[in-house]
Every structure is written in structure tokens, then in C-alpha cells.
Scaffold this active site. Sequence first.
Site, PDB file in Angstrom:
ATOM      1  N   ARG A  25       0.757  -1.070   0.051  1.00 59.50           N
ATOM      2  CA  ARG A  25      -0.120  -0.062  -0.015  1.00 59.50           C
ATOM      3  C   ARG A  25       0.791   1.359   0.103  1.00 59.50           C
ATOM      4  O   ARG A  25       2.116   1.051   0.665  1.00 59.50           O
ATOM      5  CB  ARG A  25      -0.871  -0.013   1.541  1.00 59.50           C
ATOM      6  CG  ARG A  25      -2.024  -1.280   1.870  1.00 59.50           C
ATOM      7  CD  ARG A  25      -2.969  -0.976   2.934  1.00 59.50           C
ATOM      8  NE  ARG A  25      -3.914  -1.746   2.751  1.00 59.50           N
ATOM      9  CZ  ARG A  25      -3.849  -2.856   2.850  1.00 59.50           C
ATOM     10  NH1 ARG A  25      -2.259  -4.020   4.064  1.00 59.50           N
ATOM     11  NH2 ARG A  25      -4.604  -3.899   3.302  1.00 59.50           N
ATOM     12  N   LYS A  73      -2.166  -1.342   8.099  1.00 59.99           N
ATOM     13  CA  LYS A  73      -3.787  -1.280   8.068  1.00 59.99           C
ATOM     14  C   LYS A  73      -3.530  -2.653   8.840  1.00 59.99           C
ATOM     15  O   LYS A  73      -4.606  -3.236   9.670  1.00 59.99           O
ATOM     16  CB  LYS A  73      -3.978  -1.970   6.635  1.00 59.99           C
ATOM     17  CG  LYS A  73      -5.588  -2.044   6.238  1.00 59.99           C
ATOM     18  CD  LYS A  73      -6.088  -1.701   4.803  1.00 59.99           C
ATOM     19  CE  LYS A  73      -7.636  -1.797   5.388  1.00 59.99           C
ATOM     20  NZ  LYS A  73      -7.948  -2.143   3.631  1.00 59.99           N
ATOM     21  N   HIS A 100      -4.237   3.171  -4.548  1.00 56.01           N
ATOM     22  CA  HIS A 100      -4.979   1.817  -4.985  1.00 56.01           C
ATOM     23  C   HIS A 100      -4.567   1.032  -6.012  1.00 56.01           C
ATOM     24  O   HIS A 100      -4.226   0.066  -6.986  1.00 56.01           O
ATOM     25  CB  HIS A 100      -5.944   1.400  -4.393  1.00 56.01           C
ATOM     26  CG  HIS A 100      -6.426   1.454  -3.164  1.00 56.01           C
ATOM     27  ND1 HIS A 100      -6.088   0.490  -2.286  1.00 56.01           N
ATOM     28  CD2 HIS A 100      -6.142   1.993  -1.970  1.00 56.01           C
ATOM     29  CE1 HIS A 100      -6.390   0.117  -1.366  1.00 56.01           C
ATOM     30  NE2 HIS A 100      -6.478   1.775  -0.746  1.00 56.01           N
ATOM     31  N   ARG A 104      -0.761  -0.809  -6.271  1.00 53.36           N
ATOM     32  CA  ARG A 104      -1.203  -2.412  -5.543  1.00 53.36           C
ATOM     33  C   ARG A 104      -2.348  -3.572  -6.338  1.00 53.36           C
ATOM     34  O   ARG A 104      -2.264  -4.862  -6.787  1.00 53.36           O
ATOM     35  CB  ARG A 104      -2.238  -2.357  -4.395  1.00 53.36           C
ATOM     36  CG  ARG A 104      -2.677  -3.285  -3.580  1.00 53.36           C
ATOM     37  CD  ARG A 104      -2.930  -2.680  -1.749  1.00 53.36           C
ATOM     38  NE  ARG A 104      -3.300  -4.114  -1.338  1.00 53.36           N
ATOM     39  CZ  ARG A 104      -2.719  -4.801  -0.412  1.00 53.36           C
ATOM     40  NH1 ARG A 104      -1.783  -4.742  -0.400  1.00 53.36           N
ATOM     41  NH2 ARG A 104      -3.702  -5.670   0.123  1.00 53.36           N
ATOM     42  N   HIS A 154      -5.904 -10.404   2.537  1.00 52.35           N
ATOM     43  CA  HIS A 154      -7.884 -10.614   1.490  1.00 52.35           C
ATOM     44  C   HIS A 154      -8.559 -11.867   2.572  1.00 52.35           C
ATOM     45  O   HIS A 154      -7.870 -12.749   2.657  1.00 52.35           O
ATOM     46  CB  HIS A 154      -7.438 -10.727   0.626  1.00 52.35           C
ATOM     47  CG  HIS A 154      -7.356  -9.143  -0.485  1.00 52.35           C
ATOM     48  ND1 HIS A 154      -7.819  -9.104  -1.262  1.00 52.35           N
ATOM     49  CD2 HIS A 154      -7.180  -7.961  -0.096  1.00 52.35           C
ATOM     50  CE1 HIS A 154      -7.633  -7.509  -1.749  1.00 52.35           C
ATOM     51  NE2 HIS A 154      -7.521  -6.934  -0.925  1.00 52.35           N
ATOM     52  N   TYR A 205     -11.099  -6.976  -6.169  1.00 56.18           N
ATOM     53  CA  TYR A 205     -10.127  -6.044  -5.825  1.00 56.18           C
ATOM     54  C   TYR A 205      -9.335  -5.635  -6.984  1.00 56.18           C
ATOM     55  O   TYR A 205      -9.138  -4.301  -7.372  1.00 56.18           O
ATOM     56  CB  TYR A 205      -9.527  -5.947  -4.327  1.00 56.18           C
ATOM     57  CG  TYR A 205      -8.382  -5.390  -4.025  1.00 56.18           C
ATOM     58  CD1 TYR A 205      -9.254  -4.399  -3.251  1.00 56.18           C
ATOM     59  CD2 TYR A 205      -7.390  -5.436  -4.336  1.00 56.18           C
ATOM     60  CE1 TYR A 205      -7.721  -3.471  -3.337  1.00 56.18           C
ATOM     61  CE2 TYR A 205      -6.474  -4.365  -4.233  1.00 56.18           C
ATOM     62  CZ  TYR A 205      -6.332  -3.085  -3.215  1.00 56.18           C
ATOM     63  OH  TYR A 205      -5.516  -2.635  -3.064  1.00 56.18           O
TER      64      TYR A 205
END
Length: 183
Positions: free
Chosen positions: A45, A69, A131, A134, A157, A166
Amino acid sequence: MTTQIKDVQPIRNKQQIDDMKWALRRHCSERDYILFLIGINTGLRVGDLVKLKVKDLRGKKRVVVKEGKTGKARELQLGNIYDELNAYLGTVESEWVFPSRKGDGAITPTQSYRQLKTAADFAGVDSVGNHTLRKTFGYWMYKQTRDVAKLQRILNHSHPAITLTYIGITDEEIEQDLEAFVL
């Protein structure tokens, strides 16, 4: 008046990836190019990328970082970009891999977004945000390996469906793959 959230997508075309690299070098800086390069090659990220320090990366092909995160340790493989990364690190006169031009700190994710947006405008790439790096990593890793379970683990995930959504694997792409499938 409501604010519309932009749908950030992976870059699904290798020519557009090359165009982004060119635009980042030409219209932004080597710093921004290297941020993009590490992002699309590791899937880290942007919030974690901007916290990287030179001493943690210089001369290394493999690095373990703690993701902000998730708090989980993540091993980054840097061998595929080692030469470019270390040539850049040799020019950095800061403890930060991505130093701000204002003060002694690193750039912020907001500044990263501005630079990516500038490059995307020059390169003609739509739906770009932090994003995108990623998601681009995830998209191309999936395209090469077709291993959603491994990618799910890399991206931390909780479910394969989250990973596919995603990285932008659409029902249309799945349908095209099924139409082309023959034994």
C-alpha cells in the site's frame, strides 16, 4: 452537492504501464517513478511505501515490512527491481526512500496521489489513484499465476472473492476465459 468517489482500477495494459513510467520520469521525478515501480512490483500500500527508509532497502533483494493496515509482517521480493532501486537509493540524501521536498519527512499519500494523477493525465491512463499500484500488482500477478489463493494471502484479503473484485477481474473477463476454454 455530493462528492463522487472515483473508481480506481488496475492498469490492465502493459503499454499503459510503460506510458506511466515514462510520464513519471519525464513530468514528475525519479522518486515518483521508483514509488510506482516498487508499488506495482510488490503490491504494498502507498501508505506503507512512503514510510520506507533507505537503510531498510539499500543493498537488499528481500525485505520484511510490517503493514500499517493489518499489522502483519510482509516479505517483499525486490530482486526484479534491485538494480534500478539501488541506483536511485544512491542518489537519495535523506533517511526516507521518498523524501518530501518540503522539510525532512517523507512524502504523504496525498502527494503521491497528485504525482500519479499528473503522470496519468500525461499518459492518458484513466481511473488512477494510490490503490492503482496495488491493484495493478494484483491484476498482473493473477494473470501470470491464476492462483487466487496465493494472491489473497499476499494481499492479506479474507476471501478469494474480495481479491478478485479488488483486482478488477470482471464477470466479462471470466466469461471470455470460459468461452475460450476447450479440452
